[in-house]
Structure formats: C-alpha cells, structure tokens
Design an enzyme around this catalytic site. Structure first.
Site, PDB file in Angstrom:
ATOM      1  N   THR A 158      36.497  46.310  44.428  1.00 53.48           N
ATOM      2  CA  THR A 158      37.330  45.193  43.958  1.00 53.48           C
ATOM      3  C   THR A 158      37.439  44.196  45.109  1.00 53.48           C
ATOM      4  OG1 THR A 158      39.292  46.538  44.451  1.00 53.48           O
ATOM      5  CG2 THR A 158      38.584  46.417  42.160  1.00 53.48           C
ATOM      6  N   THR A 195      43.042  59.065  47.281  1.00 53.91           N
ATOM      7  CA  THR A 195      42.742  57.727  47.759  1.00 53.91           C
ATOM      8  C   THR A 195      42.696  56.788  46.557  1.00 53.91           C
ATOM      9  OG1 THR A 195      41.239  56.360  49.040  1.00 53.91           O
ATOM     10  CG2 THR A 195      40.251  57.999  47.614  1.00 53.91           C
ATOM     11  N   SER A 413      44.341  35.324  40.428  1.00 50.15           N
ATOM     12  CA  SER A 413      43.699  34.065  40.057  1.00 50.15           C
ATOM     13  C   SER A 413      42.264  33.987  40.563  1.00 50.15           C
ATOM     14  CB  SER A 413      44.489  32.884  40.600  1.00 50.15           C
ATOM     15  OG  SER A 413      44.662  32.990  42.000  1.00 50.15           O
TER      16      SER A 413
END
Length: 413
Positions: A158, A195, A413
């Site tokens: 990510t 984790t 965003s």
C-alpha cells in the site's frame, strides 16, 4: 505507494527460490489503484498445514474474523489477499464480502470454503466490492506459478516503497527444507500478535499444532518487537503454512513443536520473521533512520520490553532522531513514563558506543560531537541500562519526519 523508495531499503533483494507445493499469481481488480496489481492468490496443490496470529484490536477486520473461524480446521488450499481496501468496520457488508470472496476462491481452486484464508489491507470503513474478485480468481487459479514470490510481495503493498521478501533453509532429520516469506507494512505499525500482513510458507512436513506453537513463540521477539507509529492495525495477519512436499525427500512428519529435530528449523523460522519485521521498520512511512533500542538491567524481560517500546513510540525521541539531535533527555523521559520500576540514579544511556548519561546525570566525559556523529548514521543503536535486574529486550523503530505527516494527511485522497 510513496513516490520514492525509502533510503533504508535493501541495496539488493534476495533471490527467492520456488517452493514446492504452492503456486501464486496476481491480478488487477481495480480495488483502489489503477494500473497496478492489487490481488494475490496463493494456491496449495494439496491441503497445507496452517497456523496464524492476528491483531488483538477490539475492532478487527472482517477477513481477520473469517481466518480465525477457519483456523481450527488446520488445513489450507487457498489464500486471497487484496490491497487498497481493508474491509474493516464494514459491518454486514464486510462479512458478505468475505463470504463471496471465499466462495469464489473455493470454486476456482476446487476446495472447501473452510480451506480458504483471506486478508485485506488499505482504507478502513469503505465497503469492499467482492464481485471484482469473482471476475479474476478463475483465471488466476489457472495461471498460478511456483516462481512468483517477488511479484506477490509487490501486489500487497500500500504505502510501502519496496516489497519485503526473505528466505531461509534448514534441515529436519537430514532433509533440507526451505522457508519463504513476504510481508507488507509501512504505517499503522505497532503489531500485537502479528504484523500488518505477512505470509510464510515452508515445504516441510509439520503439523498445524506444531506450526502454531512455533509461530506464537516466534512473533514475540520479531514482529511484536517493532513499531513505526504506535498504532495497531485492525487487519494484522501473520500466517504460516507447511506444504509437506519435503516428505517426498524422506522427511519424517513432525507432529510436536518440542520435537528435537525441529531445532534448526525453529532457528531459521525465527531469523526469517525478524528479517521481515526489520524490513517493515526500515520502510516506515517517511523514515530516514532506524533505531535499535536495547534495554538491559530491568526488573524482568517484560518490563524491559515495555520500557523499550515506550522509548521507541515516543514522538519526541523519534523526531530527535529525524533531526539528528542527540537529545538523550527524551530517552530519560520515556523511561520514566513507562510505568515500570526505574531508579534515576542507576540509569545509564548510550548512543552507539558513546555513553551519554550515567548514575542519574550526564556522563563526565560526554562529547556532544561524538553523540551527534552517531545520530547522523542511518542505523542508530540506543542502549539503556537500568541497573536493577536481569531483564532485557530489544525493539526496532524508525524516526518521525514531515513526510510521515504528508503521507497520512493525504492517504485517502
């Protein structure tokens, strides 16, 4: 993902060997990101033994609940992981999404839904459209290959700036076995039993019960000893699978975790877990420094770890590291607030090999220049001795920079 790679990233990546009994592939399902893979499918050719540890957050994600319910079955045939959406705090819609995903994966692989495990990472509170998985899992199951570890690590990123991979080998009863692992994580990192997301697979023939015992023990000095920002995720998932393929080489099945033949395997597994955990810290959002904090002389090991985490999670300590400021007074503060037994007049502190404080005051031979030179390094060892007992612990963290604020200020965003 961040636009630039962490300065603490590995200079080169280990070559990940193919591992017998497991195949993987990735796809772009359009969960959040465009023009990048965001779904990983892991397929086990035969039922694999499975173990797992998960977040102890009181607000766990739907995939965490799903995995917990399947874990007692002790068998895995498929793992589906997506990035871009955590499927957390999504209520009934979240449970329906896990059910649909598991159903789709089971059909694609040809197994029961109780043999499917799920993990999601990304934004919390946004419903996950699981129909997007249904459209790609059939093809993914057919395309899965054994030599795919690095690409798999990329698919679950990510805000990570690089994929986390590790491999080790060991012998069980004279038979060589391999352990491969991947992890993701860069922010919302203060694991409590696991984790962010990590998947470890071995070709050894070991029971689920033995795997679970080793994993539960191994997570303590590894993933549960690192922190980026003190925030425990809703989605923390660490799973360990054993395909059993080494049985074809003559490896005798291992049923119990205390079997002496597991000694080398246990060491290799613990090394791999620590390797992955430190890679996560080194990719902490906005990080430019890694701090290894060792506390000795505490009342006991548990107290030492709580003090070490108090130091590691202190924004003042972390910003001092970012500014290359040898402000050891902030370490004193963090020791004092930890709530554990401490005697100010017995305390000693080192930055690297430079002792900056001893016996409750600044070291008589203190050198600001020497201490500052340590703080200029990318890797900063900090040692604290309390002079009270034999308790000892080491934890890892990173600095806190303006970039961390920018990443998290703009995350959705």
């Amino acid at each position: 993902m961040s636009g630039s790679v962490s300065p603490l990233a590995p200079k080169s990546f280990v070559s990940m060997p193919a591992l017998r009994g497991v195949r993987m592939t990735t796809a772009s399902a359009g969960i959040k990101y465009k023009n990048r893979t965001d779904v990983l499918l892991m397929v086990f050719d035969k039922p694999a033994a499975v173990a797992g540890v998960f977040t102890r957050s009181k607000c766990p994600s739907a995939p965490v609940d799903f995995c917990r319910s399947n874990l007692p079955h002790g068998s895995a045939r498929a793992v589906v992981v997506n990035s871009g959406n955590a499927n957390a705090f999504t209520g009934l819609k979240g449970r329906q999404a896990t059910e649909l995903t598991a159903k789709s994966a089971a059909a694609a692989v040809g197994c029961g839904e109780s043999e499917v495990y799920l993990a999601s990472t990304g934004v919390i509170g946004e419903p996950l459209d699981a129909t997007k998985f249904a459209g790609v899992l059939d093809t993914m199951a057919k395309d899965a290959t054994s030599d795919f570890w690095f690409e798999a690590a990329k698919a679950i990123m990510t805000t990570d700036t690089y994929p986390k991979v590790a491999t080790r080998s060991a012998e069980i009863g004279g038979v060589k076995v391999t352990i491969n692992g991947i992890a993701k994580g860069a922010g919302m990192i203060a694991p409590d039993m696991a984790t962010m997301l990590s998947f470890v697979v071995t070709d050894a023939d070991i029971s689920s019960a033995a795997l679970q015992a080793m994993l539960s023990e191994g997570v303590g000095p590894s993933f549960n000893s690192m922190t980026v920002d003190s925030d425990t995720s809703t989605s923390d998932t660490l799973m360990l699978f054993a395909t059993g393929a080494a049985a074809a080489d003559g490896q005798a099945h291992i049923e119990r975790a205390d079997d002496p033949k597991l000694a080398a395997f246990r060491t290799a597994l613990n090394e791999l877990l620590k390797d992955l955990a430190i890679q996560v810290v080194r990719d902490g959002e906005g990080a430019t420094k890694m701090l290894e904090i060792t506390v000795t002389g505490a009342e006991n090991d548990a107290a030492a770890k709580r003090i070490a985490l108090s130091i590691a999670n202190s924004p003042l300590v972390k910003t001092a590291a970012a500014g290359e400021d040898a402000n050891w007074g902030r370490v004193v503060m963090a020791v004092g607030k930890a709530g554990e037994m401490a005697d100010r007049d017995k305390l000693a502190i080192w930055f690297g090999d430079v002792r900056v404080a001893v016996n409750g005051e600044r070291d008589a031979s203190y050198s600001e220049e020497a201490a500052s030179n340590v703080m200029k390094q990318q890797d900063i060892p900090v040692k604290v001795d309390l002079g009270l007992g034999n308790g000892r612990a080491t934890v890892w963290t990173c600095d806190l920079t303006k970039e961390y604020v920018a990443i998290n200020g703009d995350y959705r965003s």
